[in-house]
Design an enzyme around this catalytic site. Structure first.
Site, short mmCIF file in Angstrom:
data_model
loop_
_atom_site.label_atom_id
_atom_site.label_comp_id
_atom_site.label_asym_id
_atom_site.label_seq_id
_atom_site.Cartn_x
_atom_site.Cartn_y
_atom_site.Cartn_z
NE ARG A 240 -4.29 -1.78 0.05
CZ ARG A 240 -4.14 -2.66 -0.44
NH1 ARG A 240 -3.49 -2.61 -1.22
NH2 ARG A 240 -5.41 -3.75 -0.12
CD GLU A 269 -2.75 3.29 -5.00
OE1 GLU A 269 -1.59 2.71 -5.05
OE2 GLU A 269 -3.85 2.83 -5.02
CG HIS A 287 -2.78 -0.69 -6.45
ND1 HIS A 287 -3.45 -0.29 -5.72
CD2 HIS A 287 -3.09 -2.19 -6.52
CE1 HIS A 287 -3.49 -1.14 -4.42
NE2 HIS A 287 -3.91 -2.19 -5.20
#
Ligand code: NAD
Length: 334
Positions: A240, A269, A287
């Site tokens: 993360r 992000e 991601h």
């Protein structure tokens, strides 16, 4: 255990893929009806209205918010199944209080995320992304290559859970030294050396993060931690974005202390800071570490199967709660 129920209604609140074919096949095969909401996650209010309209026995949700009001809007509701791992879009306490199971699919992408981490390490040791950019730009310069032998390096894996263990297993094939840091260190892992975080950082040429983001792990890696790493190393984050202080990484890349930062996740992000994308040592993916045809199909099938299981009066495979008035499920409680 509840007795098998009559045919019921299952609401798919949203889907991050083109259609609902996998979910529909599993749900309809079991004799239930699938109602599908918009592909893009709707607002909490819109989901509450959908639930009030269809009064589903089960909810399948990807990213759409399933609020306490939504959970209370269907008296027949018995399960909210997450198409994923995290539960932050589901009012779990409300579900528990109403005797509703919450489930997830915690291990559908272990192979993909660990492959992604190892792929990033190899991309760095072999200079794959940098060389590709240079060749495309017209520079055929083998003498300029500054590559590394992975078997001589030390890789530090922070977080020895499902994905961390898979990464360690795969890295083992390359013959590098492997250090691991986890509050629950491995007891029976030959070839793996459990150490504290500070020692891992001091000794690792490559640091790979496989820990969850919690208040305690926010900015686990900042300027102070990067400074402990030997000069010229690589940081890999496929967990993360919030685990890493991006500004500190940009500075460490800029002054050369860090040679590479391979990041699948960013705290900002989908925004990518220009200071990061400008760094030749940054290797960035959007991601996608979880993603493959196989992992997404497995995720959809297994989440839908949890709903079918509960509507048949069976125990869930991965319970994330113990609903009031029901016996605990065999899941891991996350
Ligand atoms: P897991 O729960 O099986 O393992 C996490 C491990 O981290 C546990 O062993 C835990 O003890 C350890 N841990 C917790 N706090 C720690 C700390 N401060 N220092 C060191 N270790 C610590 O989880 P997993 O399935 O291995 O997944 C790891 C993470 O990967 C997830 O939390 C998620 O954020 C991330 N993830 C990313 C993607 C992606 O597409 N990029 C996909 C799936 C998962």
């Amino acid at each position: 255990m509840k007795p098998p129920s009559r045919p019921g209604t299952v609401l798919l609140t949203d889907h991050a893929w083109p259609d609902d074919s996998v979910e529909r096949a599993v749900v309809e095969e079991a004799g239930h009806t699938l109602v599908t909401g918009p592909a893009e996650p709707a607002s909490a209010e819109a989901i509450e209205e959908l639930v009030a309209e269809h009064r589903p026995d089960g909810i399948l949700t990807c990213w759409a918010p399933v609020s306490a009001t939504a959970i209370g809007a269907s008296p027949r509701l018995r399960i909210v199944a997450r198409l994923g791992v995290g539960l932050d879009n589901i009012a779990v306490d409300a579900a528990t209080g109403r005797g509703v199971w919450v489930t997830n699919v915690p291990d559908y992408c272990v192979e993909e995320v660990s492959d992604h981490a190892v792929g990033m390490v190899l991309a760095w040791t072999r200079g794959l992304a940098v060389a590709d950019r240079e060749v495309r730009a017209g520079h055929w310069n083998p003498a300029g290559a500054r590559l590394r032998r992975l078997s001589t390096l030390t890789c530090g894996v922070v977080g020895y859970g499902r994905i961390g263990r898979a990464t360690v297993r795969k890295l083992g094939a390359f013959g590098c030294r492997i250090l691991v840091h986890d509050p629950y260190p491995p007891k029976d892992a030959p070839g793996v050396e459990p150490v504290g975080l500070e020692e891992l950082l001091r000794r690792s040429d490559v640091v790979i993060l496989h820990v969850p983001l919690t208040p305690g792990t926010q900015h686990l890696i900042g300027a102070e931690q990067l400074a402990l790493m030997p000069p010229g190393g690589l940081l890999v984050n496929v967990s993360r974005g919030g685990l890493v202080d991006t500004d500190a990484v940009i500075k460490a890349l800029g002054n050369g202390h860090l040679d590479g930062a391979a990041l699948d996740v960013l705290e900002t992000e989908p925004h990518v800071p220009a200071g990061l994308s400008d760094q030749p040592g940054a290797l960035l993916t959007p991601h996608i570490a979880f993603s493959s045809d196989a992992s997404v199909t497995e995720l959809r099938r297994r989440a839908a199967e949890e709903v079918v299981r509960i509507l048949a009066g069976e125990a869930p495979a991965h319970a994330c709660n113990t609903p009031r008035g029901l016996p605990a499920g065999p899941g891991d409680g996350r």
